[in-house]
Scaffold this motif. Structure first.
Motif, PDB file in Angstrom:
ATOM      1  N   ASN A  39       0.824  -1.213   0.000  1.00  0.00           N
ATOM      2  CA  ASN A  39       0.000   0.000   0.000  1.00  0.00           C
ATOM      3  C   ASN A  39       0.860   1.266   0.000  1.00  0.00           C
ATOM      4  O   ASN A  39       0.554   2.234  -0.687  1.00  0.00           O
ATOM      5  CB  ASN A  39      -0.953   0.010   1.188  1.00  0.00           C
ATOM      6  CG  ASN A  39      -2.068  -1.004   1.036  1.00  0.00           C
ATOM      7  OD1 ASN A  39      -2.405  -1.423  -0.067  1.00  0.00           O
ATOM      8  ND2 ASN A  39      -2.638  -1.418   2.153  1.00  0.00           N
ATOM      9  N   LYS A  40       1.923   1.261   0.774  1.00  0.00           N
ATOM     10  CA  LYS A  40       2.806   2.432   0.866  1.00  0.00           C
ATOM     11  C   LYS A  40       3.635   2.648  -0.395  1.00  0.00           C
ATOM     12  O   LYS A  40       4.102   3.750  -0.647  1.00  0.00           O
ATOM     13  CB  LYS A  40       3.753   2.294   2.056  1.00  0.00           C
ATOM     14  CG  LYS A  40       3.076   2.490   3.384  1.00  0.00           C
ATOM     15  CD  LYS A  40       4.065   2.389   4.525  1.00  0.00           C
ATOM     16  CE  LYS A  40       3.365   2.609   5.859  1.00  0.00           C
ATOM     17  NZ  LYS A  40       4.312   2.506   6.987  1.00  0.00           N
ATOM     18  N   ASN A  41       3.832   1.606  -1.182  1.00  0.00           N
ATOM     19  CA  ASN A  41       4.701   1.687  -2.352  1.00  0.00           C
ATOM     20  C   ASN A  41       3.968   1.516  -3.679  1.00  0.00           C
ATOM     21  O   ASN A  41       4.601   1.201  -4.695  1.00  0.00           O
ATOM     22  CB  ASN A  41       5.827   0.660  -2.220  1.00  0.00           C
ATOM     23  CG  ASN A  41       6.773   1.040  -1.111  1.00  0.00           C
ATOM     24  OD1 ASN A  41       7.606   1.916  -1.272  1.00  0.00           O
ATOM     25  ND2 ASN A  41       6.617   0.418   0.054  1.00  0.00           N
ATOM     26  N   ALA A  42       2.668   1.722  -3.668  1.00  0.00           N
ATOM     27  CA  ALA A  42       1.846   1.665  -4.887  1.00  0.00           C
ATOM     28  C   ALA A  42       1.983   0.339  -5.627  1.00  0.00           C
ATOM     29  O   ALA A  42       1.986   0.285  -6.848  1.00  0.00           O
ATOM     30  CB  ALA A  42       2.167   2.846  -5.806  1.00  0.00           C
ATOM     31  N   LEU A  43       2.109  -0.749  -4.873  1.00  0.00           N
ATOM     32  CA  LEU A  43       2.119  -2.090  -5.445  1.00  0.00           C
ATOM     33  C   LEU A  43       0.743  -2.703  -5.231  1.00  0.00           C
ATOM     34  O   LEU A  43       0.047  -2.372  -4.266  1.00  0.00           O
ATOM     35  CB  LEU A  43       3.187  -2.951  -4.764  1.00  0.00           C
ATOM     36  CG  LEU A  43       4.626  -2.448  -4.871  1.00  0.00           C
ATOM     37  CD1 LEU A  43       5.521  -3.202  -3.914  1.00  0.00           C
ATOM     38  CD2 LEU A  43       5.126  -2.570  -6.295  1.00  0.00           C
TER      39      LEU A  43
END
Length: 139
Positions: free
Chosen positions: A109-113
């Motif tokens: 979620n934090k790394n746009a995955l």
């Protein structure tokens, strides 16, 4: 360790491999280091999930077996292994550490995955196995 022995050589492999391997052969190829029973079981889990998600069967580029690794190793191994995943392709990771679910989903979620998760049980000892398909979208 990722199953691709030379990540640089295979960085653009998915489209090339399609010419040499059927989709089933590609899925079997990523599981090369597993036992026949594990290979069959994981192949069935992965294929079923990809079909349920309407994802192409050749989206998985790298597999990592993080079973029996304690927290935070599944997350750390996922971070390192994702470096070898090309855009619009995925890492399929399995783990037995219960914390890996929260850790990996939060990281994604934090790394746009894009993360798809589910769990199953090991047939021999009923240990929960947590499955992750982590898609690396194009930037």
């Amino acid at each position: 360790m990722p199953l691709k022995p030379n990540a640089n050589k295979y960085a653009t492999a998915p489209s090339c491999l399609c010419q040499f391997y059927s989709v089933t052969q590609m899925l079997n190829h990523i599981f090369d280091t597993l036992t026949a029973e594990d290979k069959s079981t994981l192949n069935a889990h992965l294929t079923s999930k990809l079909e349920a998600l309407n994802l192409p069967l050749n989206i998985v580029e790298v597999f990592y077996d993080a079973r029996n690794l304690p927290c935070p190793m599944p997350l750390l191994k996922a971070k390192v292994t994702l470096r070898h995943v090309t855009d619009n392709q995925a890492l399929y990771l399995i783990a037995t550490d219960q914390n890996s679910q929260k850790d990996l989903v939060t990281y994604c979620n934090k790394n746009a995955l894009i993360a798809h998760t589910w769990h199953s049980h090991d047939l021999t000892n009923e240990t929960p196995i947590y499955h992750f398909i982590i898609i690396k979208p194009a930037n």
